[in-house]
Design a protein around this motif. Structure first.
Motif, PDB file in Angstrom:
ATOM      1  N   THR A  22       0.838  -1.211   0.000  1.00 32.58           N
ATOM      2  CA  THR A  22       0.000   0.000   0.000  1.00 32.58           C
ATOM      3  C   THR A  22       0.869   1.256   0.000  1.00 32.58           C
ATOM      4  N   GLN A  23       2.120   1.135   0.474  1.00 35.82           N
ATOM      5  CA  GLN A  23       3.018   2.304   0.452  1.00 35.82           C
ATOM      6  C   GLN A  23       3.274   2.753  -0.985  1.00 35.82           C
ATOM      7  N   ILE A  24       3.485   1.768  -1.878  1.00 42.75           N
ATOM      8  CA  ILE A  24       3.780   2.107  -3.278  1.00 42.75           C
ATOM      9  C   ILE A  24       2.590   2.834  -3.906  1.00 42.75           C
ATOM     10  N   THR A  44      -4.394  -8.006   1.083  1.00 41.63           N
ATOM     11  CA  THR A  44      -3.120  -8.719   1.153  1.00 41.63           C
ATOM     12  C   THR A  44      -2.042  -7.999   0.357  1.00 41.63           C
ATOM     13  N   GLN A  45      -0.814  -8.070   0.847  1.00 40.25           N
ATOM     14  CA  GLN A  45       0.321  -7.459   0.158  1.00 40.25           C
ATOM     15  C   GLN A  45       1.310  -8.565  -0.213  1.00 40.25           C
ATOM     16  N   THR A  46       1.800  -8.486  -1.441  1.00 38.81           N
ATOM     17  CA  THR A  46       2.759  -9.506  -1.870  1.00 38.81           C
ATOM     18  C   THR A  46       4.196  -9.073  -1.594  1.00 38.81           C
ATOM     19  N   ALA A  47       4.402  -7.781  -1.367  1.00 41.49           N
ATOM     20  CA  ALA A  47       5.748  -7.298  -1.056  1.00 41.49           C
ATOM     21  C   ALA A  47       5.662  -6.185  -0.013  1.00 41.49           C
ATOM     22  N   GLY A  48       4.955  -6.491   1.104  1.00 42.07           N
ATOM     23  CA  GLY A  48       4.825  -5.511   2.181  1.00 42.07           C
ATOM     24  C   GLY A  48       6.208  -5.182   2.715  1.00 42.07           C
ATOM     25  N   GLY A  50       8.843  -3.198   5.581  1.00 42.51           N
ATOM     26  CA  GLY A  50       8.995  -2.659   6.929  1.00 42.51           C
ATOM     27  C   GLY A  50      10.117  -1.654   6.961  1.00 42.51           C
ATOM     28  N   ARG A  51      10.441  -1.214   8.169  1.00 46.62           N
ATOM     29  CA  ARG A  51      11.560  -0.284   8.337  1.00 46.62           C
ATOM     30  C   ARG A  51      12.852  -0.968   7.953  1.00 46.62           C
ATOM     31  N   LEU A  52      13.856  -0.169   7.619  1.00 46.34           N
ATOM     32  CA  LEU A  52      15.204  -0.662   7.338  1.00 46.34           C
ATOM     33  C   LEU A  52      15.190  -1.737   6.260  1.00 46.34           C
ATOM     34  N   PRO A 107      10.838   3.331  18.364  1.00 43.37           N
ATOM     35  CA  PRO A 107       9.930   4.443  18.098  1.00 43.37           C
ATOM     36  C   PRO A 107       8.546   3.992  17.646  1.00 43.37           C
ATOM     37  N   ASN A 108       8.444   2.774  17.083  1.00 47.19           N
ATOM     38  CA  ASN A 108       7.215   2.538  16.344  1.00 47.19           C
ATOM     39  C   ASN A 108       6.628   1.145  16.439  1.00 47.19           C
ATOM     40  N   ASP A 109       7.047   0.363  17.407  1.00 43.44           N
ATOM     41  CA  ASP A 109       6.461  -0.975  17.497  1.00 43.44           C
ATOM     42  C   ASP A 109       5.378  -1.001  18.566  1.00 43.44           C
ATOM     43  N   ILE A 110       4.270  -1.664  18.246  1.00 43.75           N
ATOM     44  CA  ILE A 110       3.233  -1.863  19.256  1.00 43.75           C
ATOM     45  C   ILE A 110       3.343  -3.318  19.707  1.00 43.75           C
ATOM     46  N   LYS A 115       5.444  -9.133  22.470  1.00 41.82           N
ATOM     47  CA  LYS A 115       5.591  -9.482  21.054  1.00 41.82           C
ATOM     48  C   LYS A 115       4.955  -8.410  20.178  1.00 41.82           C
ATOM     49  N   LYS A 116       5.494  -8.254  18.971  1.00 43.91           N
ATOM     50  CA  LYS A 116       5.048  -7.164  18.106  1.00 43.91           C
ATOM     51  C   LYS A 116       3.732  -7.504  17.394  1.00 43.91           C
ATOM     52  N   CYS A 117       2.742  -6.612  17.503  1.00 44.06           N
ATOM     53  CA  CYS A 117       1.485  -6.816  16.773  1.00 44.06           C
ATOM     54  C   CYS A 117       1.267  -5.746  15.702  1.00 44.06           C
ATOM     55  N   THR A 118       2.030  -4.666  15.760  1.00 42.45           N
ATOM     56  CA  THR A 118       1.857  -3.600  14.768  1.00 42.45           C
ATOM     57  C   THR A 118       3.184  -2.920  14.457  1.00 42.45           C
ATOM     58  N   GLY A 119       3.372  -2.616  13.187  1.00 46.35           N
ATOM     59  CA  GLY A 119       4.531  -1.820  12.787  1.00 46.35           C
ATOM     60  C   GLY A 119       4.055  -0.580  12.046  1.00 46.35           C
ATOM     61  N   ILE A 120       4.813   0.480  12.171  1.00 53.29           N
ATOM     62  CA  ILE A 120       4.472   1.747  11.514  1.00 53.29           C
ATOM     63  C   ILE A 120       5.677   2.209  10.697  1.00 53.29           C
ATOM     64  N   LEU A 121       5.412   2.614   9.477  1.00 50.47           N
ATOM     65  CA  LEU A 121       6.491   3.054   8.585  1.00 50.47           C
ATOM     66  C   LEU A 121       6.113   4.410   8.014  1.00 50.47           C
ATOM     67  N   THR A 122       6.848   5.450   8.402  1.00 49.07           N
ATOM     68  CA  THR A 122       6.540   6.792   7.905  1.00 49.07           C
ATOM     69  C   THR A 122       7.544   7.177   6.828  1.00 49.07           C
ATOM     70  N   GLY A 137       2.466   4.235   6.823  1.00 54.80           N
ATOM     71  CA  GLY A 137       2.032   2.849   6.631  1.00 54.80           C
ATOM     72  C   GLY A 137       1.812   2.194   7.981  1.00 54.80           C
ATOM     73  N   ILE A 138       0.675   1.500   8.107  1.00 55.69           N
ATOM     74  CA  ILE A 138       0.359   0.806   9.355  1.00 55.69           C
ATOM     75  C   ILE A 138       0.064  -0.654   9.029  1.00 55.69           C
ATOM     76  N   GLY A 139       0.774  -1.544   9.673  1.00 57.51           N
ATOM     77  CA  GLY A 139       0.530  -2.978   9.513  1.00 57.51           C
ATOM     78  C   GLY A 139       0.110  -3.532  10.860  1.00 57.51           C
ATOM     79  N   LEU A 140      -1.161  -3.913  10.961  1.00 53.57           N
ATOM     80  CA  LEU A 140      -1.718  -4.362  12.254  1.00 53.57           C
ATOM     81  C   LEU A 140      -2.136  -5.826  12.121  1.00 53.57           C
TER      82      LEU A 140
HETATM   83  C1  BTN Z   1       7.972  -1.955  10.631  1.00 58.01           C
HETATM   84  O1  BTN Z   1       7.699  -2.226  11.801  1.00 58.01           O
HETATM   85  O2  BTN Z   1       9.061  -2.275  10.150  1.00 58.01           O
HETATM   86  C2  BTN Z   1       6.957  -1.214   9.801  1.00 58.01           C
HETATM   87  C3  BTN Z   1       5.980  -2.131   9.113  1.00 58.01           C
HETATM   88  C4  BTN Z   1       4.942  -1.395   8.291  1.00 58.01           C
HETATM   89  C5  BTN Z   1       4.023  -2.321   7.518  1.00 58.01           C
HETATM   90  C6  BTN Z   1       2.899  -1.600   6.817  1.00 58.01           C
HETATM   91  S1  BTN Z   1       1.653  -2.680   6.172  1.00 58.01           S
HETATM   92  C7  BTN Z   1       0.917  -1.359   5.283  1.00 58.01           C
HETATM   93  C8  BTN Z   1       2.065  -0.537   4.718  1.00 58.01           C
HETATM   94  N1  BTN Z   1       2.506  -1.088   3.441  1.00 58.01           N
HETATM   95  C9  BTN Z   1       3.744  -1.583   3.524  1.00 58.01           C
HETATM   96  O3  BTN Z   1       4.358  -2.132   2.579  1.00 58.01           O
HETATM   97  N2  BTN Z   1       4.253  -1.398   4.751  1.00 58.01           N
HETATM   98  C10 BTN Z   1       3.298  -0.733   5.637  1.00 58.01           C
END
Ligand code: BTN
Length: 254
Positions: A22-24, A44-48, A50-52, A107-110, A115-122, A137-140
Motif C-alpha cells: 500500500t506504500q507504493i 493482502t500485500q505480496t511485497a509488504g 517494513g523499516r530498514l 519508536p514505532n512498534d506496538i 511481542k510485536k502486533c503492529t509496525g508503523i512506517l513513515t 504505513g500501518i501494519g496491524l
Molecule cells: C515496521 O515495523 O518495520 C513497519 C511495518 C509497516 C508495515 C505496513 S503494512 C501497510 C504498509 N505497506 C507496507 O508495505 N508497509 C506498511
C-alpha cells in the motif's frame, strides 16, 4: 457505508483486493495530487515492506494493511513525530475494540505481552518547499494464527486474536484507527507534541528501562530516560552522558 465518523482522514479511500504494498500505491497517488487524508487499504500485500528495508508479512484477510497520505503544513524535521502520534492512535484503537493493553516500544512498534502486533512506517515526499506528503504505513496483525506467520518471525510476532483468544473485527479497528488518527494528528499540528508526549510515555515500555540501542555505526547501552518534544530518545550511559538517539533498534536489557 463505511461507518466512518472522520472529516479529513478517510474521505477518500482507495481499496484494492491485493497489491505489492500500500506504500507504493500511496506514493503514486500522492504524486498525482491525492488530497490530505487519503487512505489506501488492501486485503493482502505480496511485497509488504517494513523499516530498514525489511519485509513485512501481510497474510490475506488477517490484518489491517493501510497507508495514509497526510499533507501537514510542518517542517520536514517534524516528520518522525508523526510515527509517535500514529503509535498512540493505534494503541487507543486496539484498546477501544478489544480488552488488550498494548504497549509502545520506541519508536514505532506496538507490543502485546512483549511481542510485536503492529509496525508503523513513515515515509516522506519532500522538495525545496518542504513536506509534499507524508505516507504513513500501518501494519496491524489482527486475526492471524501462529501458522500464518513466517517461521522466522513466529517467536517475535503476534496478533490480536492470538493474545485475546477472539476473532477481532477489522472494520471496527479501521474505523477506530482513522478516528484517533484524525484527532491526534490535528492535535499535534495545532498544539505540538506536549499532550501527546504524556500519552505516548504512559504507553511506553521503553522509558525508565535499561536498553541496548543498535545503530548503524555503534551500539549504546544505558537507561532510556525519556523522549524529547522532537521524538528523540534520550539514553543515559553508565558514564553519565546523555545521548540523543534518532534511529535505532531497541532491545530491553533487564
Ligand atoms: C515496521 O515495523 O518495520 C513497519 C511495518 C509497516 C508495515 C505496513 S503494512 C501497510 C504498509 N505497506 C507496507 O508495505 N508497509 C506498511
Amino acid at each position: 457505508q463505511t461507518g466512518l465518523t472522520t472529516k479529513r482522514i478517510g474521505q477518500k479511500i482507495e481499496y484494492v483486493e491485493s497489491c505489492p504494498s500500500t506504500q507504493i500505491i500511496a506514493h503514486q497517488l500522492a504524486q498525482e495530487g491525492a488530497p490530505d487524508g487519503t487512505v489506501v487499504l488492501t486485503e493482502t500485500q505480496t511485497a509488504g515492506r517494513g523499516r530498514l528495508a525489511r519485509k513485512w508479512d501481510s497474510a490475506a484477510q488477517k490484518g489491517v494493511w493501510m497507508s495514509i497520505i497526510l499533507r501537514p503544513d510542518v517542517v520536514p524535521q517534524k516528520a518522525p513525530q508523526f510515527t509517535l502520534v500514529t503509535a498512540v492512535a493505534v494503541v487507543r484503537a486496539i484498546e477501544e475494540v478489544t480488552r488488550l493493553q498494548p504497549k509502545i516500544k520506541w519508536p514505532n512498534d506496538i507490543l502485546l505481552n512483549g511481542k510485536k502486533c503492529t509496525g508503523i512506517l513513515t515515509e516522506l515526499q519532500s522538495d525545496a518547499d518542504g513536506i509534499q506528503a507524508l505516507i504513513i504505513g500501518i501494519g496491524l496483525n489482527v486475526n492471524q494464527e501462529k501458522k500464518d506467520f513466517d517461521p522466522e518471525v513466529q517467536e517475535i510476532a503476534t496478533s490480536l486474536k492470538l493474545e485475546s483468544g477472539e476473532t477481532v473485527s477489522r472494520q471496527k479497528l479501521v474505523q477506530s484507527l482513522l478516528y484517533y488518527m484524525e484527532i491526534y494528528t490535528q492535535l499535534y499540528i495545532e498544539e505540538g507534541f506536549g499532550m501527546l508526549k504524556i500519552l505516548w510515555e504512559s504507553y511506553s515500555t521503553t522509558i525508565g528501562q535499561p536498553v541496548r540501542a543498535r545503530m548503524t555505526n555503534q551500539t549504546l547501552e544505558g537507561i532510556a530516560e525519556g523522549i524529547t518534544d522532537d521524538g528523540v530518545l534520550q539514553l543515559r550511559t553508565a558514564d553519565g552522558k546523555l545521548h540523543g538517539i534518532y534511529s535505532a533498534d531497541i532491545e530491553m536489557t533487564n
